[in-house]
Design a protein around this motif. Structure first.
Motif, PDB file in Angstrom:
ATOM      1  N   GLN A 163     -18.362   2.588   7.091  1.00 26.88           N
ATOM      2  CA  GLN A 163     -17.183   3.297   7.577  1.00 26.88           C
ATOM      3  C   GLN A 163     -16.213   3.636   6.437  1.00 26.88           C
ATOM      4  O   GLN A 163     -15.072   3.169   6.389  1.00 26.88           O
ATOM      5  N   PRO A 164     -16.653   4.453   5.472  1.00 27.68           N
ATOM      6  CA  PRO A 164     -15.775   4.826   4.359  1.00 27.68           C
ATOM      7  C   PRO A 164     -14.579   5.638   4.831  1.00 27.68           C
ATOM      8  O   PRO A 164     -14.673   6.404   5.795  1.00 27.68           O
ATOM      9  N   VAL A 165     -13.456   5.468   4.153  1.00 31.84           N
ATOM     10  CA  VAL A 165     -12.281   6.277   4.454  1.00 31.84           C
ATOM     11  C   VAL A 165     -12.373   7.575   3.664  1.00 31.84           C
ATOM     12  O   VAL A 165     -13.146   7.697   2.708  1.00 31.84           O
ATOM     13  N   SER A 166     -11.592   8.571   4.043  1.00 34.80           N
ATOM     14  CA  SER A 166     -11.704   9.891   3.421  1.00 34.80           C
ATOM     15  C   SER A 166     -11.037   9.953   2.056  1.00 34.80           C
ATOM     16  O   SER A 166     -11.246  10.905   1.308  1.00 34.80           O
ATOM     17  N   ASP A 167     -10.244   8.956   1.709  1.00 34.08           N
ATOM     18  CA  ASP A 167      -9.549   8.950   0.434  1.00 34.08           C
ATOM     19  C   ASP A 167     -10.167   7.924  -0.507  1.00 34.08           C
ATOM     20  O   ASP A 167     -10.817   6.986  -0.066  1.00 34.08           O
ATOM     21  N   TYR A 168      -9.959   8.114  -1.800  1.00 32.56           N
ATOM     22  CA  TYR A 168     -10.394   7.116  -2.757  1.00 32.56           C
ATOM     23  C   TYR A 168      -9.210   6.712  -3.626  1.00 32.56           C
ATOM     24  O   TYR A 168      -8.136   7.298  -3.560  1.00 32.56           O
ATOM     25  N   TYR A 169      -9.410   5.721  -4.445  1.00 34.85           N
ATOM     26  CA  TYR A 169      -8.354   5.170  -5.279  1.00 34.85           C
ATOM     27  C   TYR A 169      -8.663   5.444  -6.743  1.00 34.85           C
ATOM     28  O   TYR A 169      -9.765   5.180  -7.210  1.00 34.85           O
ATOM     29  N   THR A 170      -7.686   5.965  -7.461  1.00 32.88           N
ATOM     30  CA  THR A 170      -7.824   6.142  -8.896  1.00 32.88           C
ATOM     31  C   THR A 170      -6.816   5.244  -9.594  1.00 32.88           C
ATOM     32  O   THR A 170      -5.622   5.301  -9.309  1.00 32.88           O
ATOM     33  N   TYR A 171      -7.317   4.391 -10.489  1.00 34.26           N
ATOM     34  CA  TYR A 171      -6.475   3.483 -11.250  1.00 34.26           C
ATOM     35  C   TYR A 171      -6.459   3.944 -12.701  1.00 34.26           C
ATOM     36  O   TYR A 171      -7.516   4.211 -13.274  1.00 34.26           O
ATOM     37  N   SER A 172      -5.292   4.049 -13.287  1.00 33.64           N
ATOM     38  CA  SER A 172      -5.184   4.343 -14.709  1.00 33.64           C
ATOM     39  C   SER A 172      -4.607   3.118 -15.398  1.00 33.64           C
ATOM     40  O   SER A 172      -3.487   2.711 -15.105  1.00 33.64           O
ATOM     41  N   LYS A 173      -5.383   2.540 -16.284  1.00 34.99           N
ATOM     42  CA  LYS A 173      -4.975   1.305 -16.949  1.00 34.99           C
ATOM     43  C   LYS A 173      -4.598   1.592 -18.387  1.00 34.99           C
ATOM     44  O   LYS A 173      -5.387   2.136 -19.154  1.00 34.99           O
ATOM     45  N   GLU A 174      -3.374   1.200 -18.767  1.00 37.67           N
ATOM     46  CA  GLU A 174      -2.856   1.426 -20.107  1.00 37.67           C
ATOM     47  C   GLU A 174      -3.216   0.250 -20.996  1.00 37.67           C
ATOM     48  O   GLU A 174      -3.092  -0.903 -20.584  1.00 37.67           O
ATOM     49  N   ASP A 175      -3.706   0.525 -22.187  1.00 37.51           N
ATOM     50  CA  ASP A 175      -4.199  -0.546 -23.063  1.00 37.51           C
ATOM     51  C   ASP A 175      -3.143  -1.115 -23.997  1.00 37.51           C
ATOM     52  O   ASP A 175      -3.444  -1.925 -24.872  1.00 37.51           O
TER      53      ASP A 175
END
Length: 319
Positions: A163-175
């Motif tokens: 049951q996937p949702v229609s949205d996804y998650y994008t994470y931007s990680k600063e080093d």
């Protein structure tokens, strides 16, 4: 444990890298950019632009490296429920409730604000800032990690999502040097351990119109409920109260797992079931039942994060 890096959390729609303004009113044209200082392993993504509060999304988020690699029993983290100060980490044969609780040592309202402001300033201006050391010096950590292991589980047990949702998650990680690495993760509304014991599945879902998380132990024909045993660790004590509820004490709160309700999948006939505790191990005792039918043991819903203090009528609350 706390990360020294900053995460930019950008919920996006699968079909569009950026939602088109003409698609729908203001919520559908929103891309959320939030800068946070997060506990390691405790990312706080939102469910795209389909929820009012993106930090209480009711989804299982796949771990693509944006969360810790392991926690609790040391298993690799496969999926995470991320809700404000409470997270649930799912490994292959265990899951862990993580209640994050830090109190400023200067616990006055003004003192707490000043500590937070000082930390935020250092994070954004000092590339050599040691956030973990700062927190150690200025905060009292009362976080709790309660791990539940499925004892004797099948060697090949793995959590599976559907049951996937229609949205996804994008994470931007600063080093720490101004360079960002993007991580994309899918999210789902159901997680299942199939055949975790012979002819037994465990299914985690989010109940409709109620806070928390519910899971069902599904005994298919031939399944033996006595095989299901759970070992609790990281708590301050467990007991069954007079109402048959399982009480798990932590450093700051008590998690209540209400007495299980069991019934046949076909017809819905109830079967009396209760918790059995032997030291740190919890199992179930049920009255005689027909093992040729599918029996569902429906004991828990977890709502510690939501801090409503209300008994939603399912099963896991924090007092």
């Amino acid at each position: 444990m706390f990360c020294n890096s900053t995460l930019l959390i950008i919920p996006l729609n699968k079909k569009n890298l950026l939602p088109k303004p003409k698609m729908k009113p203001f919520i559908l044209s929103l891309v959320l950019f939030t800068t946070l200082t997060l506990p390691c392993g405790a990312g706080n993504p939102g469910k795209g632009w389909t929820v009012k509060d993106p930090f209480t999304a009711r989804v299982f988020i796949e771990n693509q490296g944006q969360f810790d690699k392991s926690v609790g029993a040391g298993e690799a983290i496969r999926y995470v429920i991320s809700n404000r100060a409470m997270h649930v980490y799912f490994g292959d044969k265990s899951f862990t409730y993580c209640l994050y609780n830090e109190e400023p040592k200067d616990n006055t309202e003004q003192g707490g604000k000043e500590i937070f402001k000082a930390m935020e300033k250092e994070i954004h201006t000092n590339p050599d800032f040691d956030e973990a050391q700062f927190r150690k010096e200025h905060y009292n950590d009362k976080s709790s990690f309660v791990t539940v292991e499925w004892l004797g589980a099948n060697a090949g047990a793995r959590p599976q999502t559907s049951q996937p949702v229609s949205d996804y998650y994008t994470y931007s990680k600063e080093d720490g040097k101004g360079k960002y690495t993007d991580i994309r993760a899918e999210a789902y509304t159901k997680l299942t351990y199939k055949n975790i014991y012979p002819y037994i599945d465990v299914e985690f879902v989010f109940p409709e119109n109620k806070e928390g998380i519910k899971y069902n132990i599904i005994l298919h024909p031939g399944g033996d409920l006595s095989r299901v045993k759970m070992k609790y660790s990281g708590h301050q004590g467990i007991a069954v109260d007079k109402a048959g509820n399982l009480i798990i004490k932590t450093l700051t709160e008590s998690i209540t797992e209400h007495a299980p309700v069991s019934f046949y999948e076909s017809g819905g006939k109830r079967i009396k079931t209760n918790f059995i505790i032997q030291e740190d191990e919890v199992s179930f005792q049920a009255e005689a039942y027909d093992k040729t039918q599918t029996l569902i043991v429906d004991p828990w819903v977890t709502s510690p994060v939501f801090a409503s203090g209300e008994d939603a009528g399912y099963a896991l609350d924090v007092d």
